[in-house]
Design a protein around this motif. Structure first.
Motif, PDB file in Angstrom:
ATOM      1  N   ILE A 160      25.478   1.805 -37.428  1.00 53.11           N
ATOM      2  CA  ILE A 160      24.592   2.975 -37.334  1.00 53.11           C
ATOM      3  C   ILE A 160      25.119   4.152 -38.145  1.00 53.11           C
ATOM      4  O   ILE A 160      24.397   4.721 -38.972  1.00 53.11           O
ATOM      5  CB  ILE A 160      24.356   3.369 -35.859  1.00 53.11           C
ATOM      6  CG1 ILE A 160      23.629   2.244 -35.129  1.00 53.11           C
ATOM      7  CG2 ILE A 160      23.593   4.686 -35.768  1.00 53.11           C
ATOM      8  CD1 ILE A 160      23.516   2.432 -33.621  1.00 53.11           C
ATOM      9  N   GLU A 161      26.372   4.536 -37.904  1.00 52.86           N
ATOM     10  CA  GLU A 161      26.889   5.709 -38.628  1.00 52.86           C
ATOM     11  C   GLU A 161      27.016   5.460 -40.134  1.00 52.86           C
ATOM     12  O   GLU A 161      26.575   6.313 -40.924  1.00 52.86           O
ATOM     13  CB  GLU A 161      28.219   6.182 -38.047  1.00 52.86           C
ATOM     14  CG  GLU A 161      28.665   7.484 -38.706  1.00 52.86           C
ATOM     15  CD  GLU A 161      29.898   8.086 -38.097  1.00 52.86           C
ATOM     16  OE1 GLU A 161      30.039   9.317 -38.221  1.00 52.86           O
ATOM     17  OE2 GLU A 161      30.722   7.360 -37.503  1.00 52.86           O
ATOM     18  N   PRO A 162      27.576   4.340 -40.585  1.00 51.69           N
ATOM     19  CA  PRO A 162      27.611   4.134 -42.045  1.00 51.69           C
ATOM     20  C   PRO A 162      26.214   4.119 -42.678  1.00 51.69           C
ATOM     21  O   PRO A 162      26.025   4.668 -43.769  1.00 51.69           O
ATOM     22  CB  PRO A 162      28.305   2.769 -42.198  1.00 51.69           C
ATOM     23  CG  PRO A 162      29.136   2.639 -40.966  1.00 51.69           C
ATOM     24  CD  PRO A 162      28.335   3.304 -39.880  1.00 51.69           C
ATOM     25  N   ALA A 163      25.240   3.531 -42.002  1.00 55.62           N
ATOM     26  CA  ALA A 163      23.883   3.506 -42.550  1.00 55.62           C
ATOM     27  C   ALA A 163      23.300   4.911 -42.642  1.00 55.62           C
ATOM     28  O   ALA A 163      22.698   5.277 -43.661  1.00 55.62           O
ATOM     29  CB  ALA A 163      22.977   2.611 -41.699  1.00 55.62           C
ATOM     30  N   SER A 164      23.487   5.708 -41.596  1.00 53.43           N
ATOM     31  CA  SER A 164      22.933   7.067 -41.632  1.00 53.43           C
ATOM     32  C   SER A 164      23.657   7.928 -42.664  1.00 53.43           C
ATOM     33  O   SER A 164      23.032   8.766 -43.326  1.00 53.43           O
ATOM     34  CB  SER A 164      22.984   7.710 -40.246  1.00 53.43           C
ATOM     35  OG  SER A 164      24.315   7.957 -39.864  1.00 53.43           O
ATOM     36  N   THR A 165      24.953   7.706 -42.837  1.00 53.76           N
ATOM     37  CA  THR A 165      25.698   8.441 -43.860  1.00 53.76           C
ATOM     38  C   THR A 165      25.231   8.030 -45.257  1.00 53.76           C
ATOM     39  O   THR A 165      25.113   8.874 -46.158  1.00 53.76           O
ATOM     40  CB  THR A 165      27.211   8.204 -43.693  1.00 53.76           C
ATOM     41  OG1 THR A 165      27.591   8.556 -42.359  1.00 53.76           O
ATOM     42  CG2 THR A 165      28.020   9.050 -44.652  1.00 53.76           C
ATOM     43  N   ALA A 194      27.035  13.397 -52.397  1.00 52.59           N
ATOM     44  CA  ALA A 194      26.507  12.046 -52.192  1.00 52.59           C
ATOM     45  C   ALA A 194      27.614  11.013 -52.346  1.00 52.59           C
ATOM     46  O   ALA A 194      27.706  10.057 -51.565  1.00 52.59           O
ATOM     47  CB  ALA A 194      25.368  11.771 -53.181  1.00 52.59           C
ATOM     48  N   ASN A 195      28.452  11.207 -53.337  1.00 53.08           N
ATOM     49  CA  ASN A 195      29.573  10.294 -53.559  1.00 53.08           C
ATOM     50  C   ASN A 195      30.526  10.293 -52.358  1.00 53.08           C
ATOM     51  O   ASN A 195      30.981   9.236 -51.919  1.00 53.08           O
ATOM     52  CB  ASN A 195      30.317  10.683 -54.838  1.00 53.08           C
ATOM     53  CG  ASN A 195      31.422   9.714 -55.166  1.00 53.08           C
ATOM     54  OD1 ASN A 195      31.194   8.513 -55.247  1.00 53.08           O
ATOM     55  ND2 ASN A 195      32.617  10.229 -55.341  1.00 53.08           N
ATOM     56  N   LEU A 196      30.817  11.456 -51.804  1.00 52.70           N
ATOM     57  CA  LEU A 196      31.693  11.535 -50.631  1.00 52.70           C
ATOM     58  C   LEU A 196      31.040  10.905 -49.409  1.00 52.70           C
ATOM     59  O   LEU A 196      31.710  10.225 -48.624  1.00 52.70           O
ATOM     60  CB  LEU A 196      32.083  12.985 -50.359  1.00 52.70           C
ATOM     61  CG  LEU A 196      33.031  13.596 -51.381  1.00 52.70           C
ATOM     62  CD1 LEU A 196      33.248  15.077 -51.096  1.00 52.70           C
ATOM     63  CD2 LEU A 196      34.360  12.854 -51.400  1.00 52.70           C
ATOM     64  N   TYR A 197      29.751  11.130 -49.231  1.00 52.14           N
ATOM     65  CA  TYR A 197      29.036  10.462 -48.131  1.00 52.14           C
ATOM     66  C   TYR A 197      29.117   8.944 -48.280  1.00 52.14           C
ATOM     67  O   TYR A 197      29.350   8.228 -47.305  1.00 52.14           O
ATOM     68  CB  TYR A 197      27.567  10.888 -48.097  1.00 52.14           C
ATOM     69  CG  TYR A 197      27.280  12.220 -47.450  1.00 52.14           C
ATOM     70  CD1 TYR A 197      28.220  12.918 -46.718  1.00 52.14           C
ATOM     71  CD2 TYR A 197      26.022  12.786 -47.575  1.00 52.14           C
ATOM     72  CE1 TYR A 197      27.929  14.131 -46.118  1.00 52.14           C
ATOM     73  CE2 TYR A 197      25.711  13.999 -46.987  1.00 52.14           C
ATOM     74  CZ  TYR A 197      26.673  14.668 -46.259  1.00 52.14           C
ATOM     75  OH  TYR A 197      26.370  15.867 -45.675  1.00 52.14           O
ATOM     76  N   LEU A 198      28.917   8.468 -49.501  1.00 50.68           N
ATOM     77  CA  LEU A 198      28.990   7.029 -49.744  1.00 50.68           C
ATOM     78  C   LEU A 198      30.403   6.508 -49.470  1.00 50.68           C
ATOM     79  O   LEU A 198      30.575   5.453 -48.857  1.00 50.68           O
ATOM     80  CB  LEU A 198      28.558   6.723 -51.173  1.00 50.68           C
ATOM     81  CG  LEU A 198      28.382   5.258 -51.526  1.00 50.68           C
ATOM     82  CD1 LEU A 198      27.334   4.595 -50.623  1.00 50.68           C
ATOM     83  CD2 LEU A 198      27.974   5.124 -52.992  1.00 50.68           C
ATOM     84  N   LEU A 199      31.406   7.252 -49.894  1.00 51.49           N
ATOM     85  CA  LEU A 199      32.794   6.884 -49.616  1.00 51.49           C
ATOM     86  C   LEU A 199      33.038   6.783 -48.115  1.00 51.49           C
ATOM     87  O   LEU A 199      33.640   5.817 -47.635  1.00 51.49           O
ATOM     88  CB  LEU A 199      33.753   7.908 -50.231  1.00 51.49           C
ATOM     89  CG  LEU A 199      35.222   7.786 -49.816  1.00 51.49           C
ATOM     90  CD1 LEU A 199      35.847   6.539 -50.408  1.00 51.49           C
ATOM     91  CD2 LEU A 199      35.986   9.032 -50.225  1.00 51.49           C
TER      92      LEU A 199
END
Length: 161
Positions: free
Chosen positions: A21-26, A67-72
């Motif tokens: 859930i959290e990785p998907a929302s991030t 966006a890059n940090l969120y993806l990381l």
């Protein structure tokens, strides 16, 4: 279902929340910060967002970096926690994320104190920046306190002596 099988003493609730859930929302946050920058800025603070889709280059670069940090964060959380059932590793990782949660909540401070409690006025990004962060932050605190981990509690140890 095998994908809901908990790791060791880590309950399925934490496993689903922190690995899916959290990785998907991030990742969704990363998509919006990079591909839908005008919407992202408008939802963050409409009064200061550019009037049209003409976002300043510096703002676009910073949003892409965000966006890059969120993806990381999404990748790290999904992969690091999947790699181990060691509660110590989970605790260290989730403590780091909890500290980041406080920083994330602080980032909207300039919108005024009511942003933290006027949930009825929140838009989609506010629910992500505040409501979701409250939820995962509380789950991190519960995890760090040993709630739902199947571990002996200190109080239980003292009573048995």
């Amino acid at each position: 279902m095998p994908f809901l099988k908990p790791f060791g003493s880590i309950s399925a609730w934490y496993w689903v929340l922190f690995l899916y859930i959290e990785p998907a929302s991030t990742a969704v946050g990363a998509i919006y910060a990079h591909f839908y920058q005008h919407i992202y800025l408008t939802l963050t603070h409409a009064a200061s967002a550019p009037a049209s889709n003409s976002i300043p280059l510096s703002t676009s670069i910073v949003l892409t970096q965000l966006a890059n940090l969120y993806l990381l964060l999404a990748i790290n959380e999904a992969l690091v926690l999947r790699a181990t059932s060691d509660v110590k590793v989970w605790r260290v990782f989730l403590l780091g994320l909890l500290i980041a949660d406080f920083g994330h909540l602080y980032s909207v401070y300039e919108l005024g104190l009511p942003i933290y409690w006027r949930f009825w006025a929140w838009n989609a990004i506010d629910w992500g920046n505040i409501g979701f962060v409250y939820m995962v932050g509380c789950a991190r605190v519960a995890f760090l306190c040993g709630v739902g981990l199947g571990e002996k509690r200190v109080g239980a140890d003292l009573k048995s002596q």
